[in-house]
Scaffold this motif. Structure first.
Motif, short mmCIF file in Angstrom:
data_model
loop_
_atom_site.label_atom_id
_atom_site.label_comp_id
_atom_site.label_asym_id
_atom_site.label_seq_id
_atom_site.Cartn_x
_atom_site.Cartn_y
_atom_site.Cartn_z
N ASN A 137 0.83 -1.22 0.00
CA ASN A 137 0.00 0.00 0.00
C ASN A 137 0.86 1.26 0.00
O ASN A 137 0.40 2.31 0.45
CB ASN A 137 -0.92 0.02 1.23
CG ASN A 137 -1.93 -1.09 1.20
OD1 ASN A 137 -2.45 -1.43 0.15
ND2 ASN A 137 -2.21 -1.67 2.36
N GLU A 139 2.00 3.50 -2.21
CA GLU A 139 1.50 4.70 -2.87
C GLU A 139 0.25 5.25 -2.19
O GLU A 139 0.11 6.45 -2.01
CB GLU A 139 1.24 4.44 -4.36
CG GLU A 139 2.51 4.26 -5.18
CD GLU A 139 3.46 5.44 -5.12
OE1 GLU A 139 3.00 6.59 -5.22
OE2 GLU A 139 4.68 5.21 -4.98
N LYS A 140 -0.64 4.35 -1.78
CA LYS A 140 -1.86 4.78 -1.09
C LYS A 140 -1.55 5.40 0.27
O LYS A 140 -2.31 6.23 0.76
CB LYS A 140 -2.82 3.60 -0.91
CG LYS A 140 -3.48 3.16 -2.18
CD LYS A 140 -4.45 2.02 -1.90
CE LYS A 140 -5.14 1.58 -3.17
NZ LYS A 140 -6.08 0.48 -2.94
#
Length: 165
Positions: A137, A139-140
């Motif tokens: 995760n 980039e999120k």
């Protein structure tokens, strides 16, 4: 007002998140941000900073030895009374990022820092100890890290500019 971000990064992930946190801090007016790896710290900037954020990769469910060594041998830096916060990166969810954060928080308390996480009381994203970015995760996670930086800047302003607290 100044905020320092100190980190160790072997792969570049922790450094990248330090830069994302900096973007969040800069959303709040009147801040200078110094981003320093442990080998290139601007001593004057660090000592003038009202807040210091520490970043670590997670190794074996713990902080990196480089940052532990810095705390153990960093007696030339008086951190007492500064706002302190922490973040980590990890390869996978069960990698121990929260344990790495708790280890760092212990060091901040020993140094006499005021520990702040950005809190879950402020709502989503809930940041209990500090943000952890995991590979799946990564980039999120950047939005959460940016919000974390903004929250740290706002709390720094509240504490150090409001004389009635």
């Amino acid at each position: 007002m100044k905020i320092s971000i100190l980190y160790f990064s072997k792969t570049g992930n922790t450094k990248e998140m330090a830069n994302v946190i900096s973007r969040g801090i800069k959303k709040v007016s009147d801040f200078e941000v110094g981003i320093f790896d442990l080998e290139n710290i601007d001593d004057d900037f660090l000592l003038e900073s009202k807040a210091v954020i520490f970043g670590t990769p997670t190794y074996m469910a713990n902080t990196c030895w480089q940052l532990k060594k810095w705390f153990d041998e960093g007696n030339k830096y008086n951190l007492e009374g500064k706002l302190g916060a922490v973040f980590s990166t990890a390869h996978y969810a069960q990698g121990g990022g929260d344990i790495a954060l708790l280890t760092l928080i212990n060091h901040l308390m020993v140094k006499g820092m005021i520990v702040y996480s950005g809190g879950s009381a402020l709502g989503k994203p809930f940041i209990h100890l500090g943000p952890v970015a995991i590979d799946e995760n990564f980039e999120k996670s950047k939005k959460m890290f940016e919000i974390f930086g903004e929250r740290i800047a706002l709390k720094t302003k509240e504490i150090f500019l409001n004389k009635n607290i």
